[in-house]
Scaffold this motif. Structure first.
Motif, short mmCIF file in Angstrom:
data_model
loop_
_atom_site.label_atom_id
_atom_site.label_comp_id
_atom_site.label_asym_id
_atom_site.label_seq_id
_atom_site.Cartn_x
_atom_site.Cartn_y
_atom_site.Cartn_z
N ALA A 271 -10.09 -24.49 18.70
CA ALA A 271 -10.11 -24.97 17.31
C ALA A 271 -11.51 -24.85 16.72
N GLU A 272 -12.51 -25.17 17.51
CA GLU A 272 -13.89 -25.09 17.02
C GLU A 272 -14.31 -23.65 16.74
N ASN A 273 -13.58 -22.70 17.31
CA ASN A 273 -13.87 -21.29 17.08
C ASN A 273 -12.84 -20.63 16.17
N GLY A 274 -12.08 -21.46 15.45
CA GLY A 274 -11.14 -20.94 14.46
C GLY A 274 -9.92 -20.27 15.04
N LEU A 275 -9.55 -20.60 16.27
CA LEU A 275 -8.40 -19.98 16.93
C LEU A 275 -7.28 -21.00 17.13
N LYS A 276 -6.04 -20.60 16.88
CA LYS A 276 -4.91 -21.51 16.99
C LYS A 276 -3.91 -20.99 18.02
N PRO A 277 -3.64 -21.80 19.07
CA PRO A 277 -2.60 -21.41 20.04
C PRO A 277 -1.26 -21.20 19.35
N GLY A 278 -0.55 -20.16 19.80
CA GLY A 278 0.75 -19.85 19.22
C GLY A 278 0.67 -18.91 18.03
N THR A 279 -0.54 -18.80 17.46
CA THR A 279 -0.75 -17.90 16.31
C THR A 279 -1.72 -16.79 16.66
N ASP A 280 -2.91 -17.17 17.14
CA ASP A 280 -3.93 -16.18 17.47
C ASP A 280 -3.87 -15.74 18.93
N LEU A 281 -3.37 -16.58 19.79
CA LEU A 281 -3.22 -16.28 21.21
C LEU A 281 -2.21 -17.26 21.81
N TYR A 294 2.06 -34.12 22.62
CA TYR A 294 1.22 -34.72 21.59
C TYR A 294 0.25 -33.73 20.97
N LEU A 295 -0.11 -32.68 21.73
CA LEU A 295 -1.04 -31.68 21.20
C LEU A 295 -0.41 -30.96 20.02
N ARG A 296 -1.25 -30.45 19.14
CA ARG A 296 -0.78 -29.66 18.00
C ARG A 296 -1.50 -28.32 17.97
N PRO A 297 -0.75 -27.21 18.09
CA PRO A 297 0.69 -27.17 18.31
C PRO A 297 1.06 -27.73 19.69
N GLN A 298 2.32 -28.08 19.86
CA GLN A 298 2.76 -28.61 21.14
C GLN A 298 2.62 -27.55 22.23
N LEU A 299 2.30 -28.02 23.43
CA LEU A 299 1.92 -27.13 24.53
C LEU A 299 3.11 -26.76 25.41
N THR A 300 3.29 -25.46 25.63
CA THR A 300 4.26 -24.98 26.62
C THR A 300 3.71 -25.25 28.02
N SER A 301 4.52 -25.88 28.87
CA SER A 301 4.02 -26.31 30.17
C SER A 301 5.12 -26.22 31.22
N ILE A 302 4.73 -25.94 32.45
CA ILE A 302 5.66 -25.88 33.58
C ILE A 302 5.67 -27.24 34.26
N ARG A 303 6.82 -27.89 34.24
CA ARG A 303 6.92 -29.31 34.58
C ARG A 303 6.91 -29.59 36.07
N LEU A 304 6.17 -30.64 36.45
CA LEU A 304 6.30 -31.20 37.79
C LEU A 304 7.55 -32.07 37.80
N PRO A 305 8.53 -31.78 38.66
CA PRO A 305 9.85 -32.43 38.59
C PRO A 305 9.91 -33.73 39.38
N TYR A 306 9.13 -34.73 38.96
CA TYR A 306 9.06 -35.97 39.72
C TYR A 306 10.41 -36.68 39.82
N GLU A 335 9.46 -25.04 27.02
CA GLU A 335 9.00 -24.17 25.92
C GLU A 335 8.65 -25.02 24.70
N ARG A 336 7.43 -24.78 24.19
CA ARG A 336 7.04 -25.44 22.94
C ARG A 336 6.39 -24.40 22.01
N GLU A 337 5.35 -24.77 21.31
CA GLU A 337 4.86 -23.94 20.21
C GLU A 337 3.59 -23.14 20.52
N SER A 338 3.04 -23.27 21.72
CA SER A 338 1.72 -22.67 21.98
C SER A 338 1.78 -21.22 22.45
N MET A 339 2.98 -20.65 22.55
CA MET A 339 3.12 -19.26 22.97
C MET A 339 3.46 -18.38 21.75
#
Length: 342
Positions: A271-281, A294-306, A335-339
């Protein structure tokens, strides 16, 4: 004045309400195998028992079977993490489905308290033990010889044990495949852990995660711009590594982060370098902690299946599948918005 004690509903009451013999009601409600009772009769008995509020006499059952239908769960950190809550949820749900209750204890992160907690559970006549850990490590638990069937969740012991672990051996490959699907041609990896690199046996899950990741990257056509090794998995380390990466002129199409806390720092640096996950990379991570949504955009993550690991531990105990070895649980990609889209 004391309230009158509620009358206990008995098998005789269910027998009268259902029109079935007490012997038939007993066989149905105790799930005895080999009965030739019809499905209609079984349903009628269960419906009558539910309507009357019948509950089996646990003390009598225990005397007959030698089992208390109680499991013990001991964790290093029961109360302080969301992951612990998910593990407990899986254990409680699976135990309830099988007519068992669960006693819970915590060692507050003090390894020396594990033996005492196990001894206390033994004194309470539990039928089996589940030892759960919030970080997946190779341990030297020195479990007292109680004769109780025991399953470890998210951890391994130096002695032979039954263990339930996340399937980290496939998690890295899953991450690389998702990056390829996003259309990326280049990728950076941020978060290899220095201690795990030095002592992979002590950190089996972390070592497997990055071993899988390296193999999948080597087999792909992705250009790997670099692996950034961190002292710890926290937002500050993720932030500083990303700042260094960008300052050195690396501009990957995708970043794979070691976990969500590292990704949080990566988001800030981008963000400090003007780059947005899901849009620029694209940015992808592991663990699926609460901060991922909670992150914006929301983060795509591989879940630990506790939750799934906790449930499987109960199944292994109650089904008697206790040969020493590992049982792996798949890690789903959330799957969320960061890809980026292709």
């Amino acid at each position: 004045m004391e309230s009158p004690k509620a009358k206990r509903i008995t098998i005789a009451d269910v027998s009268e309400a259902s029109g079935m013999s007490k012997a038939a009601v007993s066989m149905i409600l105790n799930n005895k195998p080999g009965t030739r009772l019809s499905a209609e009769a079984t349903e009628r008995v269960r419906a009558a028992a539910k309507k009357l509020g019948y509950r089996p006499n646990a003390a009598a059952q225990s005397l007959r079977s030698g089992k208390t239908r109680t499991l013990g769960f001991i964790s290093d950190q029961v109360t302080v993490t969301r992951f612990a809550s998910e593990m407990i949820t899986g254990i409680l749900r699976a135990a309830e489905e099988r007519g068992h209750t669960v006693l819970i204890a915590e060692t507050f992160g003090k390894p020396e308290q594990m033996a005492e907690a196990i001894t206390q559970m033994t004194h309470r006549d539990v039928d089996g033990l589940i030892l759960g850990f919030m970080d997946s490590r190779q341990r030297d638990l020195r479990i007292p010889k109680t004769g109780l069937p025991t399953v470890l969740v998210n951890g391994l012991d130096d002695s032979p044990c039954v263990a339930v672990l996340p399937n980290e051996m496939d998690s890295g490959a899953k991450a690389v495949q998702r990056v390829i699907e996003s259309g990326a041609k280049s990728v950076a990896v941020i978060g290899e852990l220095e201690n795990a690199e030095k002592d992979p046996r002590t950190y089996p899950s972390i070592s497997r995660r990055f071993g899988s990741l390296r193999r999948a990257l080597a087999e792909s056509n992705l250009e790997v711009l670099g692996h950034w090794v961190l002292d710890d998995w926290n937002p500050t380390d993720g932030y500083e590594a990303t700042i260094r990466m960008l300052a050195d002129g690396y501009n990957p199409d995708a970043i794979i982060c070691a976990n969500d806390r590292v990704a949080m720092g990566v988001f800030q640096a981008l963000a400090e370098n003007g780059l947005k996950p899901g849009t620029d990379l694209s940015v992808l991570s592991f663990d699926d902690e609460i901060i991922a949504s909670y992150l914006r955009p929301q983060l795509t993550s591989i879940r630990l299946p506790y939750e799934g690991m906790g449930a499987l531990a109960v199944e292994l105990l109650l089904d008697g599948k206790l040969e020493p070895g590992e049982h792996q649980i798949d890690m789903p990609l959330i799957e969320r918005e960061s890809m980026k889209s292709r």
